[in-house]
Design a protein around this motif. Structure first.
Motif, PDB file in Angstrom:
ATOM      1  N   ARG A 150      24.032  21.333   8.540  1.00 22.00           N
ATOM      2  CA  ARG A 150      24.878  22.381   7.814  1.00 22.00           C
ATOM      3  C   ARG A 150      24.262  23.579   8.334  1.00 22.00           C
TER       4      ARG A 150
ATOM      5  N   GLU B  88      37.748  15.562   5.452  1.00 24.52           N
ATOM      6  CA  GLU B  88      36.820  16.087   4.771  1.00 24.52           C
ATOM      7  C   GLU B  88      36.941  17.429   4.235  1.00 24.52           C
ATOM      8  N   ALA B  92      36.989  18.501   0.424  1.00 28.74           N
ATOM      9  CA  ALA B  92      36.016  19.478  -0.272  1.00 28.74           C
ATOM     10  C   ALA B  92      36.957  20.828  -0.843  1.00 28.74           C
ATOM     11  N   GLU B  96      36.758  22.194  -4.413  1.00 29.53           N
ATOM     12  CA  GLU B  96      36.201  23.541  -4.642  1.00 29.53           C
ATOM     13  C   GLU B  96      37.254  24.287  -5.462  1.00 29.53           C
ATOM     14  N   ALA B 143      31.239  13.010   1.185  1.00 30.34           N
ATOM     15  CA  ALA B 143      31.393  14.580   1.786  1.00 30.34           C
ATOM     16  C   ALA B 143      31.595  15.526   0.738  1.00 30.34           C
ATOM     17  N   ALA B 144      32.685  15.266   0.073  1.00 34.62           N
ATOM     18  CA  ALA B 144      33.552  16.206  -0.678  1.00 34.62           C
ATOM     19  C   ALA B 144      32.867  16.580  -2.018  1.00 34.62           C
ATOM     20  N   HIS B 147      29.511  18.158  -1.191  1.00 35.68           N
ATOM     21  CA  HIS B 147      29.810  19.781  -0.899  1.00 35.68           C
ATOM     22  C   HIS B 147      29.823  20.493  -2.141  1.00 35.68           C
ATOM     23  N   ARG B 150      26.544  20.950  -4.158  1.00 31.22           N
ATOM     24  CA  ARG B 150      25.425  21.902  -3.287  1.00 31.22           C
ATOM     25  C   ARG B 150      25.897  23.465  -4.011  1.00 31.22           C
ATOM     26  N   ARG B 151      27.174  23.364  -4.341  1.00 33.40           N
ATOM     27  CA  ARG B 151      27.741  24.825  -4.894  1.00 33.40           C
ATOM     28  C   ARG B 151      27.586  25.034  -6.431  1.00 33.40           C
TER      29      ARG B 151
END
Lengths: 288, 288
Positions: A150, B88, B92, B96, B143-144, B147, B150-151
């Motif tokens: 990433r 993906e 994601a 989000e 993956a989503a 993602h 991590r936020r």
């Protein structure tokens, strides 16, 4: 660190209270995490507030030296410790530090991660490591390479599609992820079907996505009769869509397996895989 | 979009040249990616430079409306399309967008991702979806959620350790990842042993890490005799280290399986799991 005797440490270690990992050279090594866990569990019976910071500094210096000197065996030792201890942050930090010093992601994968994972697999087969340690190493490696990926610069998307997967029965997703990451960094849309994808279904996905490239990663396969039967259909689908077929992984070292999987290129590692991809799909030909 | 007849689209779709996905309601839906792939492959024989942008805008508006109205079935449809198409980025983006509008990660997982994955599994069993579509949906979901995770803001680390895994034979890692993410957001060190971890080895890891919490996620298990034998050892190890045992997953709906896995709590979803964890491990007790 702590003012305790070597024999105390050995005793704690032998009793299982203080976990250690064995280095590739067979030495006992205690990770900072293990020491902290042990300390938290009351093992040493006292609190040394400075140990964490001093230990982390020492680790960072060791890592810097190993990176600067391109000391691959030391880097492997450091990664081994992080992997077997389940320390994702340490694994990711190692790859990031190497990358900052000019070691490419592919170089880290080929010269650090892959040899360590092979060693861990070998030690597990010899009964020297527990399955959970092998599992932790896999989890750490997937997380650490994903983390580095990433942060990598990527070539602009050129519209080409690669379809990647492991055949039925093969559950080794790390090599597959590394292939996908390599392609994405080159601007490909790399679609991973994941581990354990039956070839008849892989063929169906080829019909759906019309990829320019298909990559089959296989470490261990069984049921060659089924693979042989399904691969014929897969091969026709790939040829029909003019997709190049690349194979890679330990399974293809077996001539019986190799002969089933008619292919355009067999990759030995990521470096020759990347060379093949760049040679066969030069930037000037890219769709826009 | 393109000035083509509905019958042309149906013909392309039936021939396999233009891939479609079926909505939960059974309607044919073409994702933007499929249309672009088809267009790139020369399917429509002409170039409509504006389609991509206009399509993306339309998708974004649909998503905004569904998020604002908490239209879970529409959000499931949108996620279903992204998942089965291997998109993906779209998966994601959906999570989000939902998060930005105040839908928590757990709410998205329970009300969007989980029902969609169940539906996809069900359709695959009925022969309505190919294995590769189920695989793509899994990859997109891993993956989503990663993602989004991590936020997410995270509670400060409190030093507690949770050990999480799927028992031998169970390969369903998505629920496991969701559990790990839930714990990490709460400040836990959550160690994942991954799918398919034999319970005897899981027990060994309990000895090593002395976790306060162990989480066993299981969707499908086999070989109850082995599980019964290994679980006794696992249970003793957990009790010895005073770890709470939480189980969750479809496998435990079977009373035979449920009875083997003596536990402190059986989680039905992530919401009650989180409630249990917060109740049993209140912040004031946290190690520092």
């Amino acid at each position: 660190m702590w003012a305790v005797s070597e024999s105390s440490v050995k005793r704690w270690s032998d009793s299982g209270a203080l976990a250690c990992v064995r280095t590739p050279g067979g030495h006992r090594r205690f990770t900072m995490q293990a020491l902290l866990d042990f300390q938290r569990a009351g093992g040493a019976g006292r609190d040394d507030g400075g140990a964490d910071h001093r230990g982390a500094t020492a680790d960072a210096t060791q890592l810097d030296l190993a990176v600067a000197g391109r000391d691959w065996s030391r880097l492997q030792e450091l990664y081994y410790e992080a992997a077997v201890a389940g320390d994702e942050a340490a694994g990711a930090a190692l790859l990031e530090r190497a990358f900052q010093d000019g070691i490419s992601a592919i170089e880290s994968k080929e010269r650090i991660l892959t040899p360590v994972l092979h060693l861990i697999g070998e030690r597990w087969r010899r009964g020297e490591l527990n399955i959970w340690e092998e599992h932790l190493a896999s989890q750490v490696t997937l997380a650490a390479t994903g983390h580095l990926h990433r942060r990598l610069p990527r070539a602009p998307a050129h519209g080409r599609v690669a379809l990647c997967g492991c055949p039925e029965g093969d559950l080794h997703e790390i090599a597959l992820q590394m292939v996908v990451e390599t392609l994405e960094a080159e601007g490909w849309r790399a679609i991973s079907l994941g581990p354990n994808t039956p070839l008849f279904s892989f063929a169906d996905a080829v019909q759906r996505f019309s990829p320019q490239l298909v990559c089959i990663s296989a470490t261990i396969v069984h049921d060659l009769e089924r693979l042989r039967r399904d691969y014929k259909h897969f091969y026709r689908a790939a040829r029909h869509h003019a997709a190049r077929i690349v194979i890679g992984g330990a399974a293809f070292a077996d001539p019986q397996v190799h002969d089933i999987f008619l292919h355009d290129f067999r990759a030995i590692g990521l470096t020759d895989f990347l060379e093949y991809v760049r040679r066969e799909f030069p930037p000037s030909d890219a769709a826009t």
